[in-house]
Design a protein around this motif. Structure first.
Motif, PDB file in Angstrom:
ATOM      1  N   GLY A 174     121.711  35.846 -99.645  1.00 10.34           N
ATOM      2  CA  GLY A 174     122.249  34.605-100.194  1.00 10.34           C
ATOM      3  C   GLY A 174     123.447  34.757-101.097  1.00 10.34           C
ATOM      4  O   GLY A 174     124.067  33.756-101.486  1.00 10.34           O
ATOM      5  N   TRP A 175     123.795  35.980-101.447  1.00 10.01           N
ATOM      6  CA  TRP A 175     124.939  36.184-102.341  1.00 10.01           C
ATOM      7  C   TRP A 175     126.260  35.735-101.709  1.00 10.01           C
ATOM      8  O   TRP A 175     127.206  35.374-102.419  1.00 10.01           O
ATOM      9  CB  TRP A 175     125.040  37.657-102.729  1.00 10.01           C
ATOM     10  N   THR A 176     126.351  35.765-100.394  1.00 11.97           N
ATOM     11  CA  THR A 176     127.616  35.439 -99.725  1.00 11.97           C
ATOM     12  C   THR A 176     128.130  34.065-100.135  1.00 11.97           C
ATOM     13  O   THR A 176     129.321  33.890-100.431  1.00 11.97           O
ATOM     14  CB  THR A 176     127.441  35.495 -98.193  1.00 11.97           C
ATOM     15  N   GLU A 177     127.255  33.084-100.173  1.00  9.53           N
ATOM     16  CA  GLU A 177     127.668  31.728-100.542  1.00  9.53           C
ATOM     17  C   GLU A 177     128.198  31.678-101.965  1.00  9.53           C
ATOM     18  O   GLU A 177     129.179  30.977-102.265  1.00  9.53           O
ATOM     19  CB  GLU A 177     126.475  30.773-100.380  1.00  9.53           C
ATOM     20  N   VAL A 178     127.577  32.440-102.857  1.00 10.50           N
ATOM     21  CA  VAL A 178     128.008  32.482-104.256  1.00 10.50           C
ATOM     22  C   VAL A 178     129.392  33.121-104.367  1.00 10.50           C
ATOM     23  O   VAL A 178     130.296  32.584-105.022  1.00 10.50           O
ATOM     24  CB  VAL A 178     126.976  33.253-105.108  1.00 10.50           C
ATOM     25  N   ILE A 179     129.563  34.263-103.719  1.00  2.85           N
ATOM     26  CA  ILE A 179     130.833  34.984-103.807  1.00  2.85           C
ATOM     27  C   ILE A 179     131.948  34.186-103.154  1.00  2.85           C
ATOM     28  O   ILE A 179     133.085  34.142-103.668  1.00  2.85           O
ATOM     29  CB  ILE A 179     130.694  36.380-103.161  1.00  2.85           C
ATOM     30  N   GLU A 180     131.672  33.532-102.051  1.00  2.00           N
ATOM     31  CA  GLU A 180     132.701  32.718-101.401  1.00  2.00           C
ATOM     32  C   GLU A 180     133.132  31.556-102.291  1.00  2.00           C
ATOM     33  O   GLU A 180     134.320  31.184-102.313  1.00  2.00           O
ATOM     34  CB  GLU A 180     132.202  32.221-100.049  1.00  2.00           C
ATOM     35  N   ALA A 181     132.215  30.985-103.052  1.00  4.60           N
ATOM     36  CA  ALA A 181     132.578  29.912-103.984  1.00  4.60           C
ATOM     37  C   ALA A 181     133.471  30.440-105.096  1.00  4.60           C
ATOM     38  O   ALA A 181     134.438  29.773-105.506  1.00  4.60           O
ATOM     39  CB  ALA A 181     131.317  29.274-104.567  1.00  4.60           C
ATOM     40  N   VAL A 182     133.162  31.632-105.594  1.00  5.16           N
ATOM     41  CA  VAL A 182     133.989  32.265-106.629  1.00  5.16           C
ATOM     42  C   VAL A 182     135.398  32.517-106.105  1.00  5.16           C
ATOM     43  O   VAL A 182     136.399  32.188-106.763  1.00  5.16           O
ATOM     44  CB  VAL A 182     133.332  33.580-107.098  1.00  5.16           C
ATOM     45  N   VAL A 183     135.493  33.082-104.918  1.00  7.11           N
ATOM     46  CA  VAL A 183     136.799  33.395-104.328  1.00  7.11           C
ATOM     47  C   VAL A 183     137.583  32.114-104.052  1.00  7.11           C
ATOM     48  O   VAL A 183     138.802  32.049-104.303  1.00  7.11           O
ATOM     49  CB  VAL A 183     136.620  34.231-103.050  1.00  7.11           C
ATOM     50  N   ALA A 184     136.919  31.092-103.565  1.00  6.44           N
ATOM     51  CA  ALA A 184     137.594  29.830-103.292  1.00  6.44           C
ATOM     52  C   ALA A 184     138.178  29.225-104.568  1.00  6.44           C
ATOM     53  O   ALA A 184     139.303  28.695-104.554  1.00  6.44           O
ATOM     54  CB  ALA A 184     136.631  28.844-102.639  1.00  6.44           C
ATOM     55  N   ALA A 185     137.436  29.310-105.669  1.00 10.25           N
ATOM     56  CA  ALA A 185     137.936  28.781-106.942  1.00 10.25           C
ATOM     57  C   ALA A 185     139.172  29.547-107.404  1.00 10.25           C
ATOM     58  O   ALA A 185     140.132  28.947-107.912  1.00 10.25           O
ATOM     59  CB  ALA A 185     136.837  28.846-107.999  1.00 10.25           C
ATOM     60  N   LEU A 186     139.178  30.841-107.222  1.00 11.15           N
ATOM     61  CA  LEU A 186     140.352  31.647-107.577  1.00 11.15           C
ATOM     62  C   LEU A 186     141.530  31.302-106.680  1.00 11.15           C
ATOM     63  O   LEU A 186     142.676  31.217-107.140  1.00 11.15           O
ATOM     64  CB  LEU A 186     140.012  33.133-107.449  1.00 11.15           C
ATOM     65  N   ASN A 187     141.254  31.117-105.405  1.00 10.11           N
ATOM     66  CA  ASN A 187     142.315  30.818-104.442  1.00 10.11           C
ATOM     67  C   ASN A 187     142.977  29.470-104.722  1.00 10.11           C
ATOM     68  O   ASN A 187     144.159  29.264-104.406  1.00 10.11           O
ATOM     69  CB  ASN A 187     141.735  30.830-103.028  1.00 10.11           C
ATOM     70  N   ARG A 189     143.468  28.130-107.697  1.00  5.79           N
ATOM     71  CA  ARG A 189     144.198  28.056-108.964  1.00  5.79           C
ATOM     72  C   ARG A 189     145.687  27.810-108.737  1.00  5.79           C
ATOM     73  O   ARG A 189     146.237  28.187-107.692  1.00  5.79           O
ATOM     74  CB  ARG A 189     144.036  29.364-109.753  1.00  5.79           C
ATOM     75  N   ALA A 190     146.355  27.224-109.729  1.00  7.66           N
ATOM     76  CA  ALA A 190     147.794  26.976-109.609  1.00  7.66           C
ATOM     77  C   ALA A 190     148.550  28.273-109.363  1.00  7.66           C
ATOM     78  O   ALA A 190     149.477  28.328-108.553  1.00  7.66           O
ATOM     79  CB  ALA A 190     148.302  26.284-110.864  1.00  7.66           C
ATOM     80  N   THR A 191     148.160  29.318-110.085  1.00  6.67           N
ATOM     81  CA  THR A 191     148.713  30.660-109.856  1.00  6.67           C
ATOM     82  C   THR A 191     147.555  31.580-109.502  1.00  6.67           C
ATOM     83  O   THR A 191     146.869  32.089-110.392  1.00  6.67           O
ATOM     84  CB  THR A 191     149.444  31.191-111.101  1.00  6.67           C
ATOM     85  N   PRO A 192     147.287  31.797-108.222  1.00  7.84           N
ATOM     86  CA  PRO A 192     146.146  32.632-107.830  1.00  7.84           C
ATOM     87  C   PRO A 192     146.346  34.086-108.241  1.00  7.84           C
ATOM     88  O   PRO A 192     147.476  34.555-108.394  1.00  7.84           O
ATOM     89  CB  PRO A 192     146.110  32.490-106.306  1.00  7.84           C
ATOM     90  N   PRO A 193     145.255  34.836-108.432  1.00  3.45           N
ATOM     91  CA  PRO A 193     145.356  36.249-108.768  1.00  3.45           C
ATOM     92  C   PRO A 193     145.759  37.086-107.561  1.00  3.45           C
ATOM     93  O   PRO A 193     145.822  36.599-106.424  1.00  3.45           O
ATOM     94  CB  PRO A 193     143.935  36.603-109.216  1.00  3.45           C
ATOM     95  N   VAL A 194     146.032  38.353-107.814  1.00  6.19           N
ATOM     96  CA  VAL A 194     146.297  39.316-106.746  1.00  6.19           C
ATOM     97  C   VAL A 194     144.966  39.771-106.155  1.00  6.19           C
ATOM     98  O   VAL A 194     144.025  40.075-106.895  1.00  6.19           O
ATOM     99  CB  VAL A 194     147.072  40.540-107.279  1.00  6.19           C
ATOM    100  N   ALA A 195     144.868  39.797-104.837  1.00  3.20           N
ATOM    101  CA  ALA A 195     143.658  40.260-104.159  1.00  3.20           C
ATOM    102  C   ALA A 195     143.821  41.716-103.741  1.00  3.20           C
ATOM    103  O   ALA A 195     144.823  42.072-103.116  1.00  3.20           O
ATOM    104  CB  ALA A 195     143.374  39.405-102.932  1.00  3.20           C
ATOM    105  N   LEU A 196     142.848  42.539-104.101  1.00  6.28           N
ATOM    106  CA  LEU A 196     142.848  43.954-103.748  1.00  6.28           C
ATOM    107  C   LEU A 196     141.706  44.183-102.763  1.00  6.28           C
ATOM    108  O   LEU A 196     140.532  44.057-103.122  1.00  6.28           O
ATOM    109  CB  LEU A 196     142.662  44.802-105.010  1.00  6.28           C
ATOM    110  N   LEU A 197     142.059  44.486-101.525  1.00  2.00           N
ATOM    111  CA  LEU A 197     141.085  44.557-100.434  1.00  2.00           C
ATOM    112  C   LEU A 197     141.062  45.966 -99.860  1.00  2.00           C
ATOM    113  O   LEU A 197     141.896  46.335 -99.038  1.00  2.00           O
ATOM    114  CB  LEU A 197     141.446  43.535 -99.352  1.00  2.00           C
ATOM    115  N   TRP A 198     140.086  46.748-100.301  1.00  2.00           N
ATOM    116  CA  TRP A 198     139.946  48.130 -99.847  1.00  2.00           C
ATOM    117  C   TRP A 198     138.868  48.196 -98.772  1.00  2.00           C
ATOM    118  O   TRP A 198     137.697  47.954 -99.042  1.00  2.00           O
ATOM    119  CB  TRP A 198     139.567  49.033-101.016  1.00  2.00           C
ATOM    120  N   GLY A 199     139.253  48.507 -97.553  1.00  2.00           N
ATOM    121  CA  GLY A 199     138.286  48.677 -96.473  1.00  2.00           C
ATOM    122  C   GLY A 199     138.066  47.414 -95.667  1.00  2.00           C
ATOM    123  O   GLY A 199     138.353  46.293 -96.107  1.00  2.00           O
TER     124      GLY A 199
END
Length: 257
Positions: A174-187, A189-199
């Motif tokens: 069930g964590w996927t839904e939580v993490i996707e909500a967090v990422v969506a909120a960051l995305n 934002r008026a100035t979104p953060p830098v995404a670091l995607l390893w792997g």
């Protein structure tokens, strides 16, 4: 951490397995409770409040696993530690898979471990090696990345819990839904953060980060670091992107503890 890395950890049967009830998980009590008691920053409440029932269900599931003998990692009070950074102050979001499955390692921040852990987790040792190559910063002697966290580097795993000795065990609880909500909120934002995607596992989240500057490479695991992680220079690239957007760059040096 990728599932393929299970063999890189000490997976010995844990001793003194703690027993938790659902109420022992702070998120069982909802987003407002989490903020009022300092488990998350206040501005995450509107993001997580619609997921109160999901968080309660995860807590109930984890309690059932605990009662059946699973050794859950990390401790319940730090499972959401990454969200102690206010939503508004996140500069970088680094996506991991799940906590280290070795007892005594996980601290609620992706890629990080307790300062006392020796030897360093192998992926983190490779991260330090690339940091030295990229920025000339001497490799740290410990694994606690709290100094990055406090500067706005959101070290976010895709599952916030794991079973000791069983990497990836909680990726579908069930964590996927939580993490996707967090990422969506960051995305959003008026100035979104830098995404670091390893792997590849982290890079599956790229479509949810379409407004973020993205830095993608191979994972720092010893199984893949030589296939594109080494030489990727993520730390200097992040600081360049932050500077260009008017943000203060990250001081990547890990202080002694």
């Amino acid at each position: 951490m990728d599932n393929s890395q299970s063999a890189l950890f000490d997976l010995a049967e844990p001793e003194n397995t703690p027993l938790y009830e659902a109420q022992d998980f702070p998120f069982y009590h909802g987003a407002q409770y989490l903020a009022e008691h300092g488990f998350i920053a206040d501005d995450w409440v509107p993001v997580l409040r619609p997921l109160d029932l999901k968080l309660r269900a995860i807590a109930i599931d984890l309690a059932a696993r605990s009662s059946s003998g699973e050794h859950l990692l990390p401790a319940p009070n730090v499972m959401l530690r990454a969200l102690q950074i206010p939503l508004a102050k996140v500069k970088v979001v680094a996506i991991g898979q799940d906590p280290y499955p070795t007892v005594g390692h996980a601290i609620g921040l992706a890629f990080a471990a307790e300062a006392s852990v020796r030897p360093l987790p192998r992926s983190l040792a490779n991260i330090y090696k690339e940091l030295e190559s990229d920025c000339g910063i001497e490799r740290a002697a410990h694994a606690d990345l709290s100094s990055w966290h406090t500067q706005g580097v959101l070290l976010l795993n895709q599952a916030l819990s794991v079973s000791a000795g069983n990497a990836g065990a909680h990726l579908k609880i069930g964590w996927t839904e939580v993490i996707e909500a967090v990422v969506a909120a960051l995305n959003e934002r008026a100035t979104p953060p830098v995404a670091l995607l390893w792997g590849k596992h982290a890079q599956k989240m790229a479509p949810l980060m379409d407004r973020m500057p993205q830095l993608a490479s191979a994972h720092p695991s010893p199984l893949s670091a030589s296939r594109g992680f080494f030489g990727s220079k993520p730390f200097s690239k992040i600081n360049r992107l932050l500077t260009e957007s008017g943000e203060q760059p990250i001081d990547w040096k890990i202080p002694e503890v």
